[in-house]
Design a protein around this motif. Sequence first.
Motif, PDB file in Angstrom:
ATOM      1  N   SER A 108      41.439  14.878  70.843  1.00  0.00           N
ATOM      2  CA  SER A 108      42.711  15.538  71.194  1.00  0.00           C
ATOM      3  C   SER A 108      43.679  14.505  71.751  1.00  0.00           C
ATOM      4  O   SER A 108      43.273  13.420  72.173  1.00  0.00           O
ATOM      5  N   LYS A 146      44.209  18.349  67.431  1.00  0.00           N
ATOM      6  CA  LYS A 146      44.234  19.171  68.641  1.00  0.00           C
ATOM      7  C   LYS A 146      45.083  18.494  69.713  1.00  0.00           C
ATOM      8  O   LYS A 146      45.008  17.266  69.859  1.00  0.00           O
ATOM      9  N   ASN A 174      45.832  23.387  72.636  1.00  0.00           N
ATOM     10  CA  ASN A 174      44.421  23.748  72.828  1.00  0.00           C
ATOM     11  C   ASN A 174      44.085  23.940  74.297  1.00  0.00           C
ATOM     12  O   ASN A 174      43.070  24.546  74.635  1.00  0.00           O
ATOM     13  N   ARG A 175      44.936  23.368  75.152  1.00  0.00           N
ATOM     14  CA  ARG A 175      44.706  23.479  76.589  1.00  0.00           C
ATOM     15  C   ARG A 175      46.002  23.127  77.302  1.00  0.00           C
ATOM     16  O   ARG A 175      46.849  22.397  76.754  1.00  0.00           O
ATOM     17  N   LEU A 215      44.539  30.862  76.491  1.00  0.00           N
ATOM     18  CA  LEU A 215      44.546  29.394  76.422  1.00  0.00           C
ATOM     19  C   LEU A 215      43.845  28.811  77.669  1.00  0.00           C
ATOM     20  O   LEU A 215      44.167  29.218  78.792  1.00  0.00           O
TER      21      LEU A 215
END
Length: 351
Positions: A108, A146, A174-175, A215
């Motif tokens: 990521s 990501k 993704n976060r 999330l």
Amino acid sequence: MAVGWITFHITDRCNLDCHHCLRDPELRPKDLPVALIRRVLGEAREKYGSDHTAFSGGEPTLHPEFGAVVDAAVDQGFSWHMVSNGHGFPAVLELLGARPERLAGLTSVSFSLDGATAGVHDAIREKGSYEEVLRAASVCMASGVKFVLQMAVHAKNEHEVEAMGLLASQLGANRLSFTLTQPTGTHHDRDHYLSPAAFRRVLARIERLRDALTLPVGVPEGWYTEQPFHVCQPFASQQLHVDLQGRVNLCCQHSGIPGDGSDRDIAGDLNVMSLTEAHRRFVRLVHDAQEAKLDAIERGEIGDWDHFACNWCMKHFGKPHWIDDGVGGPPAARQRWRGAWEKRNRLPIVS
Ligand SMILES: C[S@@+](CC[C@H](N)C(=O)[O-])C[C@H]1O[C@@H](n2cnc3c(N)ncnc32)[C@H](O)[C@@H]1O
Ligand code: SF4
Ligand code: SF4
């Protein structure tokens, strides 16, 4: 407990000069040699069985041999991630795409986004910077990379914490991660200051946001913990950090920021010693710091700010840190203004 990963501070070059940044824009830019990264990763693989690494900076994508840095990891079977300001990311993605292994190993990219609106983010970073991050996020979405959005929270942007949740969800992150901003010893600190109680209120809001979103929402080390004897991931050797000079130091929050000159947060120089030897010295350094914390607990000398583990750590190692009425520790021996180094010094860049 195993060494999770090593983060390399690979360059001090940057195309921005963010107000809250730990980096010293007046230092002559330097790059970590690829050969050192390759060798240290080889040792980490052989001795610890590590299989993941991370790159930060400065702006890591500006390392003049960024492709070779990534190759040093993926050629040895490492996956990797990095923190980036997202500037010019379509070109970075192209560079990474030149070898399929580079993208295959990328778990990521964390893009720094310091506000949910261009007004707030650009005032901290630079005009046009917000658009760059949004563009970076959309090319990641389009190419299946990501990405994480990472906000350094302080008085100038805390009001946008909830809006960050909405934006990150809309962008397909993704976060979402919220870091507590540490002072850096410059005049900007006073604009970033929040009291311990105010930072705790922000944390409570982040926790409510976490409950409301699907999330994942992360709060890295640095926020209030009830228990004053907190063992952070670096203290547990779960993350090791290599600074710009190739030295194992405590973590990225200590890397390159002004100190009292003692360099007590630096464990060992990988230019002249093995990773395991530097790690051994690191463990001693952490042990001493933990003993000092225990002494403070025993003497009843734990104040509100000491429940913020990174703040205590910065204070202990002679770095700028928040205190009840502002900032303690050494001031930065420089002013912060955009492009300061480049405008003053047109010296050749060294690696
Ligand atoms: C130093 S930057 C390097 C990577 C890249 N240039 C970027 O901005 O994402 C890594 C992260 O540290 C954060 N950071 C910088 N100064 C900080 C400070 N004083 N306290 C906490 N986080 C800070 C940045 O916002 C960024 O998310
Ligand atoms: S936080 Fe800003 S100034 Fe600091 S390294 Fe990242 S982009 Fe550059
Ligand atoms: S600043 Fe200190 S306490 Fe915080 S993560 Fe780094 S090493 Fe751990």
